[in-house]
Motif scaffolding. Sequence first.
Motif, short mmCIF file in Angstrom:
data_model
loop_
_atom_site.label_atom_id
_atom_site.label_comp_id
_atom_site.label_asym_id
_atom_site.label_seq_id
_atom_site.Cartn_x
_atom_site.Cartn_y
_atom_site.Cartn_z
N LEU A 107 0.79 -1.21 0.13
CA LEU A 107 0.13 0.17 0.05
C LEU A 107 0.93 1.21 0.05
O LEU A 107 0.63 2.34 -0.80
CB LEU A 107 -0.93 0.03 1.48
CG LEU A 107 -1.74 1.28 1.50
CD1 LEU A 107 -2.81 1.41 0.13
CD2 LEU A 107 -2.77 1.18 2.72
N GLN A 108 2.01 1.36 0.87
CA GLN A 108 2.77 2.30 0.86
C GLN A 108 3.62 2.54 -0.59
O GLN A 108 3.89 3.69 -0.85
CB GLN A 108 3.77 2.23 1.89
CG GLN A 108 3.26 2.24 3.31
CD GLN A 108 2.43 3.69 3.55
OE1 GLN A 108 2.91 4.86 3.18
NE2 GLN A 108 1.40 3.51 4.05
N SER A 109 3.70 1.35 -1.09
CA SER A 109 4.30 1.39 -2.52
C SER A 109 3.56 2.34 -3.51
O SER A 109 3.89 3.08 -4.28
CB SER A 109 4.95 0.10 -3.14
OG SER A 109 5.48 0.29 -4.25
N ARG A 115 2.13 9.76 -5.74
CA ARG A 115 2.36 11.04 -5.51
C ARG A 115 2.74 11.89 -6.94
O ARG A 115 2.67 13.08 -7.06
CB ARG A 115 3.46 11.13 -4.47
CG ARG A 115 2.80 11.10 -3.11
CD ARG A 115 3.90 11.09 -2.02
NE ARG A 115 3.44 10.55 -0.71
CZ ARG A 115 3.73 9.63 -0.19
NH1 ARG A 115 4.70 8.90 -0.71
NH2 ARG A 115 3.31 9.07 0.93
N PRO A 116 3.86 11.55 -7.76
CA PRO A 116 4.15 12.26 -8.94
C PRO A 116 3.01 12.67 -9.95
O PRO A 116 2.91 13.38 -10.47
CB PRO A 116 5.11 11.30 -9.47
CG PRO A 116 5.63 10.45 -8.41
CD PRO A 116 4.58 10.17 -7.58
N ALA A 117 2.07 11.36 -9.79
CA ALA A 117 0.72 11.76 -10.52
C ALA A 117 -0.08 12.64 -10.02
O ALA A 117 -0.73 13.78 -11.04
CB ALA A 117 -0.16 10.30 -10.66
N VAL A 118 -0.11 13.00 -8.96
CA VAL A 118 -0.98 13.86 -8.21
C VAL A 118 -0.31 15.28 -8.47
O VAL A 118 -0.87 16.40 -9.04
CB VAL A 118 -1.33 13.74 -6.77
CG1 VAL A 118 -1.81 14.98 -5.94
CG2 VAL A 118 -2.22 12.43 -6.53
N VAL A 119 0.91 15.26 -8.33
CA VAL A 119 1.85 16.54 -8.46
C VAL A 119 1.65 17.03 -10.22
O VAL A 119 1.39 18.23 -10.39
CB VAL A 119 3.07 16.18 -8.19
CG1 VAL A 119 4.13 17.67 -8.80
CG2 VAL A 119 3.25 16.30 -6.66
#
Length: 185
Positions: A107-109, A115-119
Amino acid sequence: MIYIQLFLSFIQIGAFSIGGGYAAMPLIQNQVVERHAWLTMSEYTDLITIAEMTPGPIAVNSATFVGIRIAGVGGAIIATFGSILPSCIIVSLLAYVYYKYKGVAALQSVLSSLRPAVVALIAAAGLSILHLVLFGGSTIQFANVNWFGAGIFLIAFLILRKWKWNPILVMSLCGVVGLGLNLLL
């Protein structure tokens, strides 16, 4: 009966308007204008204008407006509740799953890879707004640049980055400056 219709209409809008307020507009139009004829098309366009001007999500503002128009305060409460209920359920389920499995490495992976996709999504939204401000949505040409918008953007960016002012204060000041420039010019 009208309360049930309002609730069912807006729970459908809340459940299927994935993608934000603008994605909800066709669903709202279908339910409010075409299916139930609670509003005319002209009233619907006024509704969208009011829903965009007032703080909060378009779907919730629309639900409140239609509910109060059709069935008074009770209708507003029922329609608004219907529009937010699916999101509340989904977020609660996701929070439960996250807290139950937050220690799992997989899940952490997955979350760290998102995160990069959200950014990137936030950056794309910011760039599209910047394009709209600088070029008015037209093609990128040096002759089409809105220099006042560019200046306000650069000043606001510097104030936020260098002096760490409150973003709400900076947005308010930008709005006042933009209004003043538009009234003067």
